[in-house]
Write an enzyme that holds these catalytic residues in place. Structure first.
Site, short mmCIF file in Angstrom:
data_model
loop_
_atom_site.label_atom_id
_atom_site.label_comp_id
_atom_site.label_asym_id
_atom_site.label_seq_id
_atom_site.Cartn_x
_atom_site.Cartn_y
_atom_site.Cartn_z
N TRP A 70 0.81 -1.22 0.00
CA TRP A 70 0.00 0.00 0.00
C TRP A 70 0.84 1.27 0.00
CZ3 TRP A 70 -0.38 -3.98 3.55
CH2 TRP A 70 0.29 -3.81 4.76
N ARG A 71 2.14 1.14 0.18
CA ARG A 71 3.03 2.31 0.13
C ARG A 71 3.56 2.57 -1.28
NH1 ARG A 71 6.72 1.38 5.61
NH2 ARG A 71 5.18 2.19 7.09
N GLU B 45 -5.36 0.66 6.14
CA GLU B 45 -5.50 1.14 7.52
C GLU B 45 -6.64 0.41 8.25
OE1 GLU B 45 -3.58 2.87 9.30
OE2 GLU B 45 -2.19 3.45 7.71
N THR C 249 -4.34 -5.80 13.86
CA THR C 249 -3.83 -6.91 13.06
C THR C 249 -2.40 -6.60 12.62
OG1 THR C 249 -6.08 -7.26 12.23
CG2 THR C 249 -4.32 -8.46 11.13
N GLY D 175 -10.59 -11.67 10.75
CA GLY D 175 -11.23 -11.32 12.02
C GLY D 175 -11.83 -9.93 12.05
N TYR D 176 -12.55 -9.65 13.14
CA TYR D 176 -13.21 -8.35 13.31
C TYR D 176 -14.00 -7.99 12.03
CZ TYR D 176 -10.01 -8.03 17.28
OH TYR D 176 -9.31 -8.27 18.42
N TYR E 248 -8.10 8.24 14.17
CA TYR E 248 -6.81 7.76 13.68
C TYR E 248 -6.87 7.48 12.17
CZ TYR E 248 -3.26 4.55 12.20
OH TYR E 248 -2.26 3.96 11.47
N ASP F 200 -2.43 6.24 17.05
CA ASP F 200 -2.95 4.95 17.50
C ASP F 200 -2.12 4.49 18.68
OD1 ASP F 200 -0.54 4.22 16.38
OD2 ASP F 200 -1.38 2.70 15.04
N CYS G 31 10.36 0.74 18.91
CA CYS G 31 9.81 1.08 20.22
C CYS G 31 8.63 0.15 20.53
CB CYS G 31 9.37 2.54 20.24
SG CYS G 31 9.12 3.20 21.90
N CYS H 299 17.47 2.82 18.25
CA CYS H 299 16.44 3.84 18.05
C CYS H 299 17.07 5.15 17.56
CB CYS H 299 15.69 4.09 19.36
SG CYS H 299 14.43 5.37 19.24
N CYS I 172 15.50 10.69 24.35
CA CYS I 172 14.30 10.01 24.85
C CYS I 172 14.25 10.13 26.37
CB CYS I 172 14.30 8.55 24.43
SG CYS I 172 12.88 7.61 25.08
#
Length: 451
Positions: free
Chosen positions: A27-28, A40, A46, A84-85, A123, A141, A195, A205, A211
C-alpha cells in the site's frame, strides 16, 4: 536541551531513519487514497505480516471504490475470511457506498467528510488525509501513543480521552512542513519495529539520545495504561452434523443474525453450555449431558441428530468473549423410531438450562444477539421444505431445486440453515474457527470418532 529542541531532534532524526529503513509494503507503492484506506482498516488490531496477503487479494478482487461498493456482501466477507473483526469489512463496504453516493467515487479530502465515513475514526481519518493527501493531520494509534509517552515521559493514562487529545496535539506539532505523509508513516514504523511494547530496541532507536523515558529508566513502564476488562469465558457445545440420505457427504451449517457478533456469517450449530461464574474460566461439560443438551438444541430447531462422540476441543478469542468449544460429531437421524429416543434423552437437559440460556441470550448463538427476522434485507429468504412422513424419512417436495432442498429455517431461532458440501466452502464466509473445523471434517480428521 529544551522542549522545542527535543521536538526538532525527534522529527529530523525520525525522518532520516525512515527514509533509509522503511519497509516495502504494497500500500506504500502508490499514493492511492483507496489503497491507504483499505490498508488502515485491515491493520486495525492486526499485524502487518498478516495483512499483506489479505490486502493483495482484496485489492485484486475489488480494485476500486466502485468495485467494492457494488460487490455482494458475501463475496466481501469471503475475501476477509480469517482476518477477524468482520464488522470492519461491512463498515468498509458501507463507507464505499457512501463515497459513491456522496462524493462521486472519489475519496474526499475534507477532514469532516472523511470522518463521517462508516468505520472511520480519528486515527484512520488522520492516516488517510496525511498519507494519501500529505495533509498535516495527526494519526495517533496505540503505537504512536507508546512512542510519544516514552520519548516525552508522559505519565497520563493512554486509555483516557483527554490523553488522546494531548497526544494528537503533540503529534500535530511534530509534523515537519510538507512531510506529513512520510512523518506519520515513520512514527508508525518506529512503534512497530523499534519502540515495541515489551522489549524496545533502544540501542538502535534513531531518537534514543533525547528520549526522556529511556534516560529516566522508564522505557519498560511506559505508557501508563489501565488494564482492560478480561474477556468473558463461555463454554459452548458445537455440532458437526453429518448428513444421511439426500444429505450424505454434507454437513449442517447456519447463518448468524443480520446484526451483532459475526453478523450474517456461516457457522456450525452450537449452544451455550452454561455461563461461567464471574472471574472464573468456563469448565468443560461431561460428554453425556453435553451430547444430550446439544441434541436437544438441534431438536428444538427441527433437526434430529444423534451425537456420536467428542471430535475435538477448540478455542476462539474475541475482544470481549472467549469461546471454549467442545465439538461433537453427530449423525442426522431419519428413522421414526430414533426420534423419540433423542427427544427423551435431550429434552430434559435442554429444558433444565432454558432459564439460564434466556438470561444470556445476548451472547448465545441459539438465542441470537438480536431478534432479527431472516426476511430482513441482506438475509437470504429461506423456507423449511422438509416434511416428516410416518416412516420417519425426511423428504422434500419433488418440484424444488437442489439449492432449496439444502436450505431450511430453524423452528426456534428463525435462522437460516443449510446442508453444504466441500464445494460450498469457497462461496460462503465462515469465522476462522468454523472454517478450520469444517475443513478438518471434510479432510477426514474426525472419521475415527466412536468407530
Amino acid at each position: 536541551m529544551g522542549l522545542l529542541e527535543q521536538k526538532r531532534h525527534f522529527s529530523v532524526n525520525l525522518l532520516d531513519w525512515y527514509m533509509v529503513n522503511r519497509r516495502d509494503l504494497p500500500w506504500r507503492r502508490h499514493n492511492n487514497p483507496y489503497f491507504t484506506w483499505v490498508s488502515e482498516i485491515m491493520l486495525q488490531q492486526t499485524r502487518v505480516d498478516t495483512v499483506i496477503p489479505y490486502f493483495n487479494r482484496f485489492i485484486g478482487n475489488f480494485p476500486t471504490v466502485q468495485a467494492l461498493a457494488e460487490a455482494p456482501e458475501e463475496e466481501v466477507l469471503k475475501n476477509w475470511e480469517g482476518l477477524g473483526y468482520y464488522s470492519r469489512a461491512r463498515n468498509l463496504q458501507a463507507a464505499a457506498r457512501q463515497v459513491m453516493e456522496l462524493h462521486g467515487g472519489e475519496m474526499p479530502q475534507d477532514k469532516q467528510a472523511v470522518f463521517a465515513l462508516k468505520g472511520v475514526g480519528p486515527y484512520t481519518a488522520g492516516a488517510i488525509l496525511s498519507i494519501a493527501f500529505n495533509q498535516p493531520q495527526p494519526a495517533v494509534d496505540g503505537n504512536v501513543m507508546r512512542v510519544l509517552s516514552r520519548y516525552f515521559l508522559i505519565d497520563e493514562d493512554i486509555m483516557k480521552g483527554s490523553t488522546r487529545v494531548l497526544m494528537e496535539e503533540l503529534a500535530g506539532e511534530l509534523i515537519p512542513e510538507g512531510r506529513a505523509r512520510d512523518f506519520n508513516q515513520a512514527l508508525m514504523e518506529l512503534g512497530a519495529l523499534v519502540c515495541t511494547p515489551k522489549a524496545p530496541h533502544c540501542l538502535t532507536c534513531p531518537v534514543m539520545e533525547q528520549c526522556s523515558g529511556r534516560i529516566a529508566g522508564r522505557e519498560l513502564t511506559l505508557p501508563v495504561k489501565t488494564k482492560a476488562k478480561p474477556p468473558r469465558p463461555e463454554q459452548r457445545l458445537v455440532a458437526i452434523v453429518e448428513g444421511r440420505g439426500a444429505h450424505r457427504g454434507r454437513v449442517l451449517v447456519r447463518q448468524r443474525p443480520a446484526t451483532g457478533l459475526l453478523a450474517r456469517m456461516w457457522e456450525l450449530p452450537h449452544v451455550l453450555a452454561a455461563p461461567a461464574a464471574a472471574g472464573k474460566a468456563a469448565g468443560p461439560l461431561a460428554d453425556e449431558p453435553a451430547m444430550a443438551l446439544l441434541a436437544g438444541s438441534l431438536w428444538a430447531e427441527g433437526f434430529a441428530a444423534r451425537p456420536e462422540g467428542l471430535a475435538t476441543h477448540a478455542e476462539h478469542v474475541f475482544s470481549h468473549i472467549v469461546w471454549s468449544l467442545q465439538v461433537y460429531k453427530c449423525t442426522e437421524q431419519d428413522q421414526n423410531n430414533e426420534l423419540p429416543l433423542i427427544a427423551a434423552e435431550a429434552r430434559a437437559a435442554y429444558d433444565a438450562q432454558a432459564a439460564t440460556r434466556e438470561g444470556t441470550a445476548a451472547s448465545s448463538a441459539v438465542s441470537p444477539e438480536s431478534a432479527t427476522s431472516p426476511s430482513e434485507p441482506g438475509t437470504p429468504h429461506a423456507q423449511n421444505i422438509s416434511t416428516s412422513l410416518n416412516d420417519g424419512e425426511l423428504l422434500a417436495p419433488s418440484d424444488v431445486s437442489d439449492q432449496e432442498l439444502s436450505t431450511l429455517t430453524g423452528k426456534g431461532d428463525g435462522l437460516t440453515y443449510r446442508w453444504i458440501g466441500p464445494e460450498d466452502m469457497d462461496k460462503m464466509a465462515f469465522p476462522n474457527i468454523f472454517l478450520k473445523l469444517i475443513s478438518s471434517y471434510f479432510a477426514g480428521a474426525y472419521d475415527d470418532v466412536n468407530e
